[in-house]
Design an enzyme around this catalytic site. Structure first.
Site, PDB file in Angstrom:
ATOM      1  CG  ASN A   1      11.924   1.510  17.872  1.00  0.00           C
ATOM      2  OD1 ASN A   1      12.496   0.443  18.111  1.00  0.00           O
ATOM      3  ND2 ASN A   1      10.844   1.910  18.514  1.00  0.00           N
ATOM      4  CD1 TRP A   2      15.531  -0.745  12.607  1.00  0.00           C
ATOM      5  CD2 TRP A   2      16.971  -2.437  12.800  1.00  0.00           C
ATOM      6  NE1 TRP A   2      16.577  -0.497  11.754  1.00  0.00           N
ATOM      7  CE2 TRP A   2      17.478  -1.528  11.855  1.00  0.00           C
ATOM      8  CE3 TRP A   2      17.715  -3.586  13.098  1.00  0.00           C
ATOM      9  CZ2 TRP A   2      18.683  -1.720  11.195  1.00  0.00           C
ATOM     10  CZ3 TRP A   2      18.925  -3.781  12.446  1.00  0.00           C
ATOM     11  CH2 TRP A   2      19.400  -2.863  11.502  1.00  0.00           C
ATOM     12  CE  LYS A   3       8.056   0.565  16.689  1.00  0.00           C
ATOM     13  NZ  LYS A   3       6.660   0.985  16.561  1.00  0.00           N
TER      14      LYS A   3
ATOM     15  CG  HIS B   1       8.465   2.974  21.827  1.00  0.00           C
ATOM     16  ND1 HIS B   1       7.280   2.301  21.605  1.00  0.00           N
ATOM     17  CD2 HIS B   1       8.807   3.556  20.649  1.00  0.00           C
ATOM     18  CE1 HIS B   1       6.942   2.465  20.340  1.00  0.00           C
ATOM     19  NE2 HIS B   1       7.843   3.227  19.739  1.00  0.00           N
TER      20      HIS B   1
ATOM     21  CD  GLU C   1       5.540  -0.337  19.729  1.00  0.00           C
ATOM     22  OE1 GLU C   1       6.667  -0.864  19.716  1.00  0.00           O
ATOM     23  OE2 GLU C   1       5.042   0.234  18.728  1.00  0.00           O
TER      24      GLU C   1
ATOM     25  CD  GLU D   1       7.904   7.442  18.868  1.00  0.00           C
ATOM     26  OE1 GLU D   1       8.300   7.260  17.704  1.00  0.00           O
ATOM     27  OE2 GLU D   1       7.871   6.540  19.723  1.00  0.00           O
TER      28      GLU D   1
ATOM     29  N   GLY E   1       2.544   3.224  13.938  1.00  0.00           N
ATOM     30  CA  GLY E   1       2.232   1.985  13.237  1.00  0.00           C
ATOM     31  C   GLY E   1       0.833   1.951  12.643  1.00  0.00           C
TER      32      GLY E   1
ATOM     33  CB  SER F   1       2.694   6.837  10.372  1.00  0.00           C
ATOM     34  OG  SER F   1       2.037   5.788  11.064  1.00  0.00           O
TER      35      SER F   1
ATOM     36  N   GLY G   1       9.735   3.844  12.848  1.00  0.00           N
ATOM     37  CA  GLY G   1       9.511   2.413  13.060  1.00  0.00           C
ATOM     38  C   GLY G   1       9.493   1.676  11.733  1.00  0.00           C
ATOM     39  N   GLY G   2       8.303   1.410  11.237  1.00  0.00           N
ATOM     40  CA  GLY G   2       8.125   0.607  10.031  1.00  0.00           C
ATOM     41  C   GLY G   2       9.045   0.972   8.874  1.00  0.00           C
TER      42      GLY G   2
HETATM   43  P1  PGA Z   1       6.106   3.848  13.084  1.00  0.00           P
HETATM   44  O1  PGA Z   1       6.713   3.699  14.564  1.00  0.00           O
HETATM   45  O2  PGA Z   1       7.061   4.694  12.309  1.00  0.00           O
HETATM   46  O3  PGA Z   1       6.022   2.432  12.567  1.00  0.00           O
HETATM   47  O4  PGA Z   1       4.771   4.486  13.244  1.00  0.00           O
HETATM   48  C1  PGA Z   1       7.320   4.774  15.198  1.00  0.00           C
HETATM   49  C2  PGA Z   1       7.811   4.365  16.557  1.00  0.00           C
HETATM   50  O5  PGA Z   1       7.158   3.542  17.209  1.00  0.00           O
HETATM   51  O6  PGA Z   1       8.869   4.836  17.007  1.00  0.00           O
END
Ligand code: PGA
Length: 252
Positions: free
Chosen positions: A9-11, A97, A99, A169, A175, A215, A236-237
């Site tokens: 997930n590149w956000k 998600h 966010e 999640e 994050g 993470s 994510g990251g």
């Molecule tokens: P993260 O994000 O790996 O940066 O913690 C995961 C996500 O939001 O899907």
């Protein structure tokens, strides 16, 4: 039988140039690898979906969107529909998600609508959910997760689940560098599977892929993915770096 999946997930990261580069790198790295059936997905931002779809043609890399609107079309300035995603070759959409829930006010009821629209357009849904830190501290993580899943998904017929992937999640792990322990992930995934089995039967529950997100890194992916009810990750990251992502893809 359910599949292992690693989805990036590149956000709101990666412009056009960076998208081209990262897609190319991932494509190249998975070509040389025995994926053992693991599906590899990236979810760039809307404006770069076409580029990512083109860049992944004739490869095993799949492309997902990070969101979509619940309506089929109409006066919804700034939004993107399921039909639009389909028309550019996207087959999967991430919904729910944390966010989107936290910053854009997405509720379970809204997500139920989005899920319906996505499935009606034959898009696969990666449905995200998870408790906040306060919920876990209060011992309410299972109750929260159960209600998120039930409110957004349990109106569906059993056969809808062949187009659904779940992504647990925990918000406190996204994050933050803090990961759920493999045991915490396994316990929750087993609970999710049992919740599904209670309503839809064990065949459906056993056939659905449940990803862990929060993470995940090369250093912890193997241990987390090693748990019996964890079928991969939403990353994510670490998905923004081709080497890290590849290390996670090959962690099974
Ligand atoms: P993260 O994000 O790996 O940066 O913690 C995961 C996500 O939001 O899907």
């Amino acid at each position: 039988m359910r599949k292992n999946i690693v989805a990036g997930n590149w956000k709101m990261n990666n412009d056009l140039k960076a998208t081209k580069k990262l897609v190319k790198q991932i494509r190249k790295s998975i070509k040389k690898t025995d994926l053992k059936g693991t599906r590899v997905i990236v979810a760039p931002t809307f404006v770069n979906l076409i580029t990512a779809v083109k860049g992944s043609k004739k490869s095993k890399l799949e492309v997902a969107a990070q969101n979509m609107h619940q309506a089929n079309n109409g006066a919804f300035t700034g939004e993107v529909s399921a039909e639009m995603l389909k028309s550019v070759g996207v087959k999967t959409v991430i919904l729910g998600h944390s966010e989107r829930r936290a910053y854009f006010g997405e509720t379970d009821a809204l997500l139920a609508e989005k899920v319906n629209t996505a499935l009606a357009h034959k898009l696969e849904v990666i449905f995200c959910f998870g408790e906040e830190l306060a919920d876990r501290k209060a011992g309410k993580e299972e109750a929260v997760v159960e209600s998120q899943i039930k409110n957004a998904l349990f109106h569906l017929e059993a056969n809808a689940y062949k187009n659904i992937v779940l992504a647990y999640e925990p918000v406190w792990a996204i994050g933050t560098g803090e990961t759920a322990s493999p045991e915490q992930a396994q316990d929750m995934h087993a609970f999710i599977r049992k919740t599904l089995a209670d309503t839809y039967g064990s065949e459906i529950a056993d056939s659905i892929s449940i990803l862990y997100g929060g993470s995940v890194k090369p250093a912890n992916a193997k241990e987390i993915f090693g748990k019996p009810d964890v079928d991969g990750g939403l990353i994510g990251g670490a998905s923004l770096n081709a080497n890290d992502f590849h290390a996670i893809v090959t962690a099974f």
